[in-house]
Design an enzyme around this catalytic site. Structure first.
Site, mmCIF file in Angstrom:
data_model
loop_
_atom_site.group_PDB
_atom_site.id
_atom_site.type_symbol
_atom_site.label_atom_id
_atom_site.label_comp_id
_atom_site.label_asym_id
_atom_site.label_seq_id
_atom_site.Cartn_x
_atom_site.Cartn_y
_atom_site.Cartn_z
ATOM 1 N N ALA A 176 0.806 -1.222 0.000
ATOM 2 C CA ALA A 176 0.000 0.000 0.000
ATOM 3 C C ALA A 176 0.836 1.268 0.000
ATOM 4 C CB ALA A 176 -0.938 0.002 1.208
ATOM 5 N N SER A 218 -1.869 -12.092 -11.723
ATOM 6 C CA SER A 218 -1.547 -11.637 -13.070
ATOM 7 C C SER A 218 -2.093 -12.639 -14.065
ATOM 8 C CB SER A 218 -0.030 -11.503 -13.248
ATOM 9 O OG SER A 218 0.313 -11.377 -14.616
ATOM 10 N N SER A 257 2.471 2.356 -2.570
ATOM 11 C CA SER A 257 2.437 2.941 -3.912
ATOM 12 C C SER A 257 1.468 2.141 -4.776
ATOM 13 C CB SER A 257 3.834 2.938 -4.549
ATOM 14 O OG SER A 257 4.297 1.608 -4.729
ATOM 15 N N ILE A 309 -1.308 0.267 -6.971
ATOM 16 C CA ILE A 309 -2.674 -0.198 -6.724
ATOM 17 C C ILE A 309 -3.003 -0.151 -5.242
ATOM 18 C CG2 ILE A 309 -4.171 -2.229 -6.793
ATOM 19 C CD1 ILE A 309 -2.747 -3.028 -9.392
ATOM 20 N N TYR A 350 8.118 -15.779 -12.043
ATOM 21 C CA TYR A 350 7.001 -14.865 -11.779
ATOM 22 C C TYR A 350 5.672 -15.493 -12.177
ATOM 23 C CZ TYR A 350 4.229 -10.567 -11.834
ATOM 24 O OH TYR A 350 3.261 -9.621 -11.606
#
Length: 290
Positions: free
Chosen positions: A20, A142, A22, A24, A168
């Site tokens: 939190a 994602s 930066s 979203i 990832y």
């Protein structure tokens, strides 16, 4: 996407938002405060986390997801500070462009994006289950989970050639699988779980690679990316939709509920075994919650 978020206030609700400081997470924290919620602003950067918290009138909470002991400390801090937790938004993550090993001995991408949020969720689960109006666990993932592949015997990717992007993709796949398994395990309780892909969003995810960070911040890069506020819209919807049962066990691609596109994501046997293995790796005393 729901345009009536202002109509459902979150007064008396407590929301924990990781990542939190930066992007979203910060955008969502601001909106949740506007809706009347108490917000736990959780971040890695002391300065930015404190700034976001001060801006919205909330408490900052620092954590380093590369250290599982720090995740445990954070959980203790949150449990001591907030007698009620209604929403846990697991939004923190990172993309690391070389193989790194955490102090816990795990591959960095796997731990930061998956294992640490898995541990935090489990440490807060009993408090979430006590929420009087039900609780929600919301995981930011994602669409690249579709390209991931998990080997339960090599979750830290020590075999073969290391691939940044495969690490990832697979960490995000693990998070999707965890979301569905958590939904199954908590069936009949007050806790629901869902996951969402926010789109390609201007954020701090590229912090590990200077050249990509510069390109992402360029005028062309900004055109190709959504704003953090746009990226936060699915999170806001999942946290505020009136009937949580309608999003339980769901995967959202931006604003729309979507079918899973990876065979491993829908494998219940793999999900149960991943949960058990993750609990072992995270040092949880019990992985069983049937």
């Amino acid at each position: 996407m729901n345009n009536d978020l202002e109509m459902r206030h979150l007064t008396d609700h407590t929301l924990v938002v990781t990542g939190a400081s930066s992007g979203i997470g910060a955008a969502a924290a601001r909106r949740f405060r506007q809706l009347g919620a108490t917000v736990a602003v959780v971040g890695r950067s002391p300065g930015r986390t404190a700034a976001v918290a001060a801006e919205i009138g909330a408490d900052p909470h620092l954590v380093d997801f590369s250290r599982l002991d720090d995740v445990r400390r954070l959980a203790d801090e949150l449990l001591a500070r907030y007698p009620r937790i209604d929403v846990l938004a697991n939004n923190a993550g990172g993309l690391f462009f070389s193989r790194k090993t955490t102090p816990d001995g795990h591959e960095m991408t796997f731990q930061v994006n998956y294992l640490a949020p898995f541990l935090l969720t489990n440490l807060l689960l009993d408090r979430l289950a006590e929420a009087p109006q039900g609780a929600r666990v919301i995981n930011t993932v994602s669409a690249f989970y579709r390209k991931g592949r998990l080997d339960l015997d090599d979750l830290d990717r020590t075999r073969g050639r290391y691939s940044t992007m495969q690490a990832y993709y697979s960490a995000k796949l693990a998070t999707v699988i965890f979301t569905l398994e958590l939904s199954r395990r908590m069936h009949g309780s007050n806790v629901v779980a869902s996951a969402f892909h926010p789109g390609i969003v201007a954020s701090d995810i590229y912090r590990d690679k200077a050249i990509i960070r510069i390109l992402a911040a360029s005028p062309l890069g900004k055109i190709m990316q959504s704003t953090p506020e746009q990226g936060a819209e699915p999170l806001l919807y999942l946290a505020t939709t009136p009937d949580p049962a309608t999003v339980d066990g769901a995967f959202f691609h931006r604003s729309s509920r979507a079918e899973l596109e990876n065979a491993q994501a829908g494998d219940p046997d793999l999900a149960a075994r991943l949960y058990q293995r993750s609990a072992e790796l995270a040092g949880l005393l019990s992985a069983s919650r049937e």
